[in-house]
Every structure is written in structure tokens, then in C-alpha cells.
Design a protein around this motif. Structure first.
Motif, PDB file in Angstrom:
ATOM      1  N   ASN A   1       0.820  -1.220   0.000  1.00 42.58           N
ATOM      2  CA  ASN A   1       0.000   0.000   0.000  1.00 42.58           C
ATOM      3  C   ASN A   1       0.844   1.255   0.000  1.00 42.58           C
ATOM      4  O   ASN A   1       0.502   2.240  -0.633  1.00 42.58           O
ATOM      5  CB  ASN A   1      -0.912   0.011   1.238  1.00 42.58           C
ATOM      6  CG  ASN A   1      -2.180  -0.775   0.962  1.00 42.58           C
ATOM      7  OD1 ASN A   1      -2.397  -1.192  -0.178  1.00 42.58           O
ATOM      8  ND2 ASN A   1      -2.975  -0.985   1.984  1.00 42.58           N
ATOM      9  N   SER A   2       1.965   1.204   0.725  1.00 42.73           N
ATOM     10  CA  SER A   2       2.798   2.404   0.797  1.00 42.73           C
ATOM     11  C   SER A   2       3.495   2.664  -0.543  1.00 42.73           C
ATOM     12  O   SER A   2       3.798   3.818  -0.862  1.00 42.73           O
ATOM     13  CB  SER A   2       3.805   2.292   1.943  1.00 42.73           C
ATOM     14  OG  SER A   2       4.737   1.280   1.642  1.00 42.73           O
ATOM     15  N   ILE A   3       3.742   1.605  -1.309  1.00 42.57           N
ATOM     16  CA  ILE A   3       4.334   1.811  -2.651  1.00 42.57           C
ATOM     17  C   ILE A   3       3.338   2.579  -3.524  1.00 42.57           C
ATOM     18  O   ILE A   3       3.681   3.565  -4.175  1.00 42.57           O
ATOM     19  CB  ILE A   3       4.689   0.462  -3.333  1.00 42.57           C
ATOM     20  CG1 ILE A   3       5.735  -0.286  -2.513  1.00 42.57           C
ATOM     21  CG2 ILE A   3       5.163   0.690  -4.777  1.00 42.57           C
ATOM     22  CD1 ILE A   3       6.043  -1.684  -3.019  1.00 42.57           C
ATOM     23  N   TRP A   4       2.057   2.124  -3.500  1.00 43.96           N
ATOM     24  CA  TRP A   4       1.041   2.801  -4.338  1.00 43.96           C
ATOM     25  C   TRP A   4       0.829   4.234  -3.855  1.00 43.96           C
ATOM     26  O   TRP A   4       0.694   5.150  -4.655  1.00 43.96           O
ATOM     27  CB  TRP A   4      -0.286   2.035  -4.319  1.00 43.96           C
ATOM     28  CG  TRP A   4      -0.139   0.562  -4.557  1.00 43.96           C
ATOM     29  CD1 TRP A   4      -0.660  -0.464  -3.818  1.00 43.96           C
ATOM     30  CD2 TRP A   4       0.601  -0.064  -5.618  1.00 43.96           C
ATOM     31  NE1 TRP A   4      -0.277  -1.666  -4.346  1.00 43.96           N
ATOM     32  CE2 TRP A   4       0.483  -1.467  -5.444  1.00 43.96           C
ATOM     33  CE3 TRP A   4       1.358   0.408  -6.689  1.00 43.96           C
ATOM     34  CZ2 TRP A   4       1.088  -2.389  -6.295  1.00 43.96           C
ATOM     35  CZ3 TRP A   4       1.973  -0.512  -7.547  1.00 43.96           C
ATOM     36  CH2 TRP A   4       1.829  -1.881  -7.347  1.00 43.96           C
TER      37      TRP A   4
ATOM     38  N   ALA B   1      -3.064   5.787  -7.891  1.00 40.75           N
ATOM     39  CA  ALA B   1      -2.614   4.391  -7.753  1.00 40.75           C
ATOM     40  C   ALA B   1      -3.364   3.626  -6.658  1.00 40.75           C
ATOM     41  O   ALA B   1      -3.767   2.473  -6.871  1.00 40.75           O
ATOM     42  CB  ALA B   1      -1.112   4.362  -7.504  1.00 40.75           C
ATOM     43  N   THR B   2      -3.583   4.239  -5.493  1.00 37.43           N
ATOM     44  CA  THR B   2      -4.225   3.496  -4.386  1.00 37.43           C
ATOM     45  C   THR B   2      -5.680   3.161  -4.736  1.00 37.43           C
ATOM     46  O   THR B   2      -6.158   2.067  -4.454  1.00 37.43           O
ATOM     47  CB  THR B   2      -4.195   4.304  -3.061  1.00 37.43           C
ATOM     48  OG1 THR B   2      -4.756   5.595  -3.319  1.00 37.43           O
ATOM     49  CG2 THR B   2      -2.789   4.474  -2.531  1.00 37.43           C
ATOM     50  N   THR B   3      -6.367   4.118  -5.383  1.00 43.06           N
ATOM     51  CA  THR B   3      -7.765   3.888  -5.765  1.00 43.06           C
ATOM     52  C   THR B   3      -7.851   2.761  -6.794  1.00 43.06           C
ATOM     53  O   THR B   3      -8.726   1.894  -6.701  1.00 43.06           O
ATOM     54  CB  THR B   3      -8.356   5.174  -6.377  1.00 43.06           C
ATOM     55  OG1 THR B   3      -7.963   6.272  -5.584  1.00 43.06           O
ATOM     56  CG2 THR B   3      -9.859   5.113  -6.482  1.00 43.06           C
ATOM     57  N   TYR B   4      -6.947   2.779  -7.784  1.00 42.07           N
ATOM     58  CA  TYR B   4      -6.989   1.733  -8.821  1.00 42.07           C
ATOM     59  C   TYR B   4      -6.687   0.358  -8.224  1.00 42.07           C
ATOM     60  O   TYR B   4      -7.316  -0.633  -8.595  1.00 42.07           O
ATOM     61  CB  TYR B   4      -6.011   2.052  -9.956  1.00 42.07           C
ATOM     62  CG  TYR B   4      -6.430   3.237 -10.794  1.00 42.07           C
ATOM     63  CD1 TYR B   4      -7.743   3.367 -11.241  1.00 42.07           C
ATOM     64  CD2 TYR B   4      -5.522   4.237 -11.138  1.00 42.07           C
ATOM     65  CE1 TYR B   4      -8.141   4.458 -11.987  1.00 42.07           C
ATOM     66  CE2 TYR B   4      -5.909   5.331 -11.902  1.00 42.07           C
ATOM     67  CZ  TYR B   4      -7.220   5.438 -12.316  1.00 42.07           C
ATOM     68  OH  TYR B   4      -7.609   6.507 -13.062  1.00 42.07           O
ATOM     69  N   MET B   5      -5.723   0.316  -7.295  1.00 40.17           N
ATOM     70  CA  MET B   5      -5.365  -0.986  -6.719  1.00 40.17           C
ATOM     71  C   MET B   5      -6.501  -1.562  -5.866  1.00 40.17           C
ATOM     72  O   MET B   5      -6.540  -2.763  -5.607  1.00 40.17           O
ATOM     73  CB  MET B   5      -4.069  -0.873  -5.891  1.00 40.17           C
ATOM     74  CG  MET B   5      -2.824  -0.732  -6.746  1.00 40.17           C
ATOM     75  SD  MET B   5      -2.648  -1.953  -8.063  1.00 40.17           S
ATOM     76  CE  MET B   5      -2.366  -3.446  -7.151  1.00 40.17           C
ATOM     77  N   ALA B   6      -7.434  -0.695  -5.428  1.00 43.37           N
ATOM     78  CA  ALA B   6      -8.581  -1.171  -4.637  1.00 43.37           C
ATOM     79  C   ALA B   6      -9.765  -1.518  -5.539  1.00 43.37           C
ATOM     80  O   ALA B   6     -10.788  -2.001  -5.067  1.00 43.37           O
ATOM     81  CB  ALA B   6      -8.996  -0.093  -3.639  1.00 43.37           C
TER      82      ALA B   6
END
Ligand code: HEM
Length: 167
Positions: free
Chosen positions: A3-6, A90-95
Motif C-alpha cells: 500500500n505504501s508503494i502505491w 494508484a491506491t484507488t486503482y489498486m482497490a
């Protein structure tokens, strides 16, 4: 950890610039769409030739020679623009399950293509010439490819409509 990478990608200079600029995201997305129709168009020409639906007066090898370079150029542009869109949220897309499905289906399409080029395409030089028909396994690979490349843009379109749903 992941998560911290995104999050750090999203908070990077590139991510915040694309996310906060009014015209950047839509411009990159427009180029993304041009690239993806090029990829899907070139792949569909090859798949439909394998299935015997189009380009029937041309050998499969000739169609492959024409379409493979166009596919790779289009894919390179889709990849670059896709990554640029991705870093902006990035965080929204990964979710988002549709984003993850899209990535997974692209990997599956890649495996199908690798199996075709490494194993199933033996003897391709004869396919489409008198007496040289396309083997059933190659036709199946073409049909699978067409199906996968139909679902991928569907997932791509749904991402934008479900951004407020998954985060
Ligand atoms: C050739 C392969 C690809 C296809 C067919 C494809 C398909 C699509 C489609 C149809 C859209 C929606 C465009 C619109 O709403 O007008 C889209 C958007 C997007 N794609 Fe791709 N894409 C591809 C490759 C990639 C790659 C490799 C990435 C990331 C590494 C990516 C990331 C994105 C992102 C982040 C969006 C924006 C979603 C949004 O917020 O609306 N795409 N893609």
C-alpha cells in the motif's frame, strides 16, 4: 508495505501533477484509447484470420507479419499511457476489482499469445495455402484471444464509473 508503494507513487511529483492538471489526464486517456483500439484491432485481424472469418485470400503468415509489429507498437503506447494514468490515483486503482481484473486478463492474454507463438504456430507457413488448414488448437487460441480482448476494454471502461465505489 505494498500500500505504501502505491501511496508514494500517487504522491510523487508525476502523480500529483497528472491528478491536479485539468487537461493532462484526459489527454493521456485519449492517447490510451487510440493505442488500445490499435492493439485490439490488430489482434482481432489476426484472430479472425485464424478462425477463417476474414482475410481468407491471404496466408496466416502474411497476416501475422502485418499485425504483430502494429500490436507491439500499440501495446507499448497503451502501457506507457496506462502507467501514467495509474500513478495519478494508484491506491484507488489498486482497490478497484475491475482494474485488477483488467491486469489479470492482460496477463492471461499474454500467456495465450506466448503459447500460440511458441507451441501452436508450428507449421504456420503452410496455413492458408492450398491443402494447409489452420489446426483446431490454433483456432481455439484465436477465439480465446478475441474473447479476452473483448472483456479487457469493458473492465477498463467500468473502472472510471466505479471510482467512488471502491477505495
Ligand atoms: C492494450 C491494453 C489495454 C486496454 C485494451 C485498455 C483499456 C482501457 C479502457 C477501455 C479504458 C477506459 C477509457 C475511457 O474511459 O475512455 C482504460 C483506462 C485506463 N487504463 Fe487501460 N487499457 C490497456 C492497458 C493498460 C495498462 C497496461 C494500464 C496500467 C498499467 C492501464 C491503466 C488504465 C487506467 C489507470 C485507466 C483509467 C481508468 C479511469 O480512471 O477511468 N491500461 N483502459
Amino acid at each position: 508495505m505494498a500500500n505504501s508503494i502505491w501511496a508514494s507513487l500517487e504522491q510523487s511529483g508525476l502523480g500529483t501533477t497528472i491528478a491536479s492538471n485539468e487537461w493532462m489526464f484526459p489527454t493521456i486517456e485519449t492517447i490510451h484509447v487510440f493505442a488500445l483500439v490499435t492493439v485490439i484491432g490488430a489482434i482481432a485481424i489476426m484472430d479472425m484470420r485464424l478462425l477463417g472469418l476474414t482475410s481468407k485470400n491471404r496466408s496466416v503468415k502474411a497476416v501475422e507479419r502485418d499485425t504483430v509489429p502494429v500490436t507491439w507498437i500499440g501495446f507499448a503506447v497503451a502501457l506507457i499511457t496506462g502507467v501514467l494514468l495509474f500513478v495519478s490515483k494508484a491506491t484507488t486503482y489498486m482497490a478497484n476489482p475491475y482494474f485488477l481484473w483488467k491486469m489479470g486478463l492482460m496477463a492471461l492474454a499474454g500467456v495465450n499469445m506466448a503459447i500460440f507463438h511458441r507451441i501452436l504456430s508450428k507449421g504456420i507457413d503452410e496455413w492458408g495455402k492450398p491443402g494447409g488448414s489452420v489446426p483446431a488448437a490454433a483456432k481455439l487460441s484465436g477465439a480465446l484471444s478475441l474473447g479476452i480482448w473483448l472483456i479487457i476494454p469493458f473492465c477498463g471502461r467500468v473502472i472510471g464509473f466505479t471510482l467512488g465505489v471502491y477505495y
